[in-house]
Structures are given as C-alpha cells and as structure tokens.
Design a protein around this motif. Structure first.
Motif: not given
Length: 286
Positions: A132-147
């Motif tokens: 709930l706190k991070n859903h707005h930046q979730l794509h960036g979080i997952l992209s950062g992990f993948a990279l």
C-alpha cells in the motif's frame, strides 16, 4: 561473488549428487511426525497448497486502488497442476503489467497482491502494508531488482532491498531463472546438503563447507522450530534481506545446474517442479 567463484569443489560435488537425486536416486528423507520420502520426486507427487480454501486475491477493499487479475478460488490441498495453472495466470498478469511500464502500476500492484495472497503472506501489517505504501513506485522497485540481479552476482547492490518470503515469490514469477526461496525450500536444501555431507560422504559436521551453509528462514507460529535441520550449522536469517538475496541466488545456481546436469533423465520437467518438491518436503525437517 559471481557463479564461477562460488562453485568450489564442494559445491560442484553437491550439484552432481543432487542431479542424481533429480534422476531418481534415493534421498531417504525422514523427520519426526512428518511424511518420509525415499525419493525427491515422491514429495512432488503429493504436493499440496494451500492448507485451506482461499480466493487467490485479498479481500476487496474499496480504499485500495489495485486492479486485480481475474482468478478462480483455490481449494485447500490443491495439487501441483491446480497451483501451476493459477500461478501461470498470476505470472501472466504480472508480466504484462510490468512490461506495460509505470503507467500500469495499479495492475502491477494487483498482480503482486495476488502473489502475496496465493503464498499466504498478504498481511495487513507486513507485505500488505508495504505494498500500500509503495504501490506508486512498484515498477521502479521491480525494475531495480531485475537490473541488480542481471549483474550475475550473489550480492545485491540495490538500495533499501525488499526481500522476504513474500517478495521471493514475486521475483520468482518476474524472472524465469529465479526460484521461490522460502522457509520450506531453504530447510530442504539445508537438509539435503547436511545429509549428503554427513551420511553419504560420512564426513564430520564440524567440517561442513561454508559455501553450503544455506541460510534458513524462520517460519511463523508453531512451525518456527522445524525449518532448520541443524541450527549449529545453518544460520537462521532474521529480517536479513541482503543475506536472503544471496542464498536465493546461490540456490538458483545450484538447482539450475543440477537440473541441467540431470538432463533428459530428470524426473522433474522444470526448475519449478524441483522447487515444489523441496517446498513439500520442507514442511518439517527436524
């Protein structure tokens, strides 16, 4: 470290032994008050999840902006085929929303929420609150992990890494070569490595290879004492995201190479089936 550095002689030897187990050699798994498995694929044959009926989505909340994928309920004790079908649907929703970019963040959050709920880790004060706190930046979080993972190293350089038994499920659906490394899978790998060293090789536990001291994870509730076969050998990771990441990556390397080495003789069609067998076996290892 990278994979070539990590694969010392003990690791290579364990991979070869594990590949033989994937092809049907016995493991002779036994633990008090639980099922015994002569072969690893015996555990796969009786895979069951979840413990009880659940819809694979959190309870609808009008205050949440997530757009959930449309999924059927999953009866308690569902077999591997039912779980595989459901996870394929969640994976498809996750992959599509991730590929669509940050503009589809609500769909991505819905797929992540569904993953948490399937795994029984959608908690209001834990993963649910974090999402709930991070859903707005979730794509960036997952992209950062993948990279970060694409660097091929077992040490994450991501800032504020979110890594627990919930996120390992999300990352496993996001990346094709990433397994779910939760308390059950970790416990099974630790048991297999310790059994290989002390029973099959008949070597002293005190000389157990550091490279195979799998980080174990504490389970919730009454099962907490049963997810580490030998606490004097295997460390328990308490809220240690970077160490959890390291052992997840190392488990990927070991199981991936073992499955590749087993080849056409393997009793397991893919790495996800190996993970499922370890999950079933790891309910109680001591």
């Amino acid at each position: 470290m990278n994979k070539s550095t990590y694969f010392t002689q003990p690791v290579n030897d364990f991979v070869e032994w594990l590949a033989q187990r994937l092809c049907g050699a016995p493991i002779r798994f036994a633990a008090p008050n639980t099922k015994h498995y002569l072969h690893l694929h015996d555990a796969l044959a009786v895979y069951q999840w979840p413990p009880r009926l659940k819809a694979p989505l959190p309870v609808s909340d009008p205050g949440l902006p997530y757009i959930h994928p449309s999924l059927p309920p999953l009866p308690g004790g569902s077999n591997l085929a039912a779980n595989t079908a459901l996870l394929s649907s969640i994976e498809n929703a996750l992959s599509k929303s991730y590929a669509a970019g940050a503009s589809h963040g609500n769909q991505l959050a819905g797929a992540v929420a569904a993953t948490f709920h399937w795994g029984g880790v959608y908690t209001k004060r834990g993963n649910g609150a974090w999402l709930l706190k991070n859903h707005h930046q979730l794509h960036g979080i997952l992209s950062g992990f993948a990279l970060d993972h694409a660097r091929g190293d077992d040490v994450s350089k991501a800032s504020n890494l979110r890594f627990n038994s919930g996120m390992t499920k999300v990352y496993a659906l996001l990346l094709s070569d990433f397994i779910i490394y939760d308390s059950r899978v970790a416990a099974s790998l630790a048991w297999l490595a310790h059994n290989w060293w002390t029973t099959w090789l008949k070597r002293p536990a005190g000389a157990f290879p550091t490279e195979l001291k799998f980080g174990c994870l504490a389970a919730n509730g009454s099962m907490a004492p049963f997810r580490n076969p030998t606490t004097t050998v295997f460390p328990t990771l308490w809220n240690s995201p970077y160490k959890h990441y390291t052992w997840n990556v190392r488990a990927n390397w070991i199981l991936g190479d073992a499955h590749k080495l087993a080849g056409g003789s393997s009793r397991f069609a893919n790495l996800r089936e190996v993970e499922a067998a370890l999950f079933q076996m790891g309910d109680r290892v001591c």
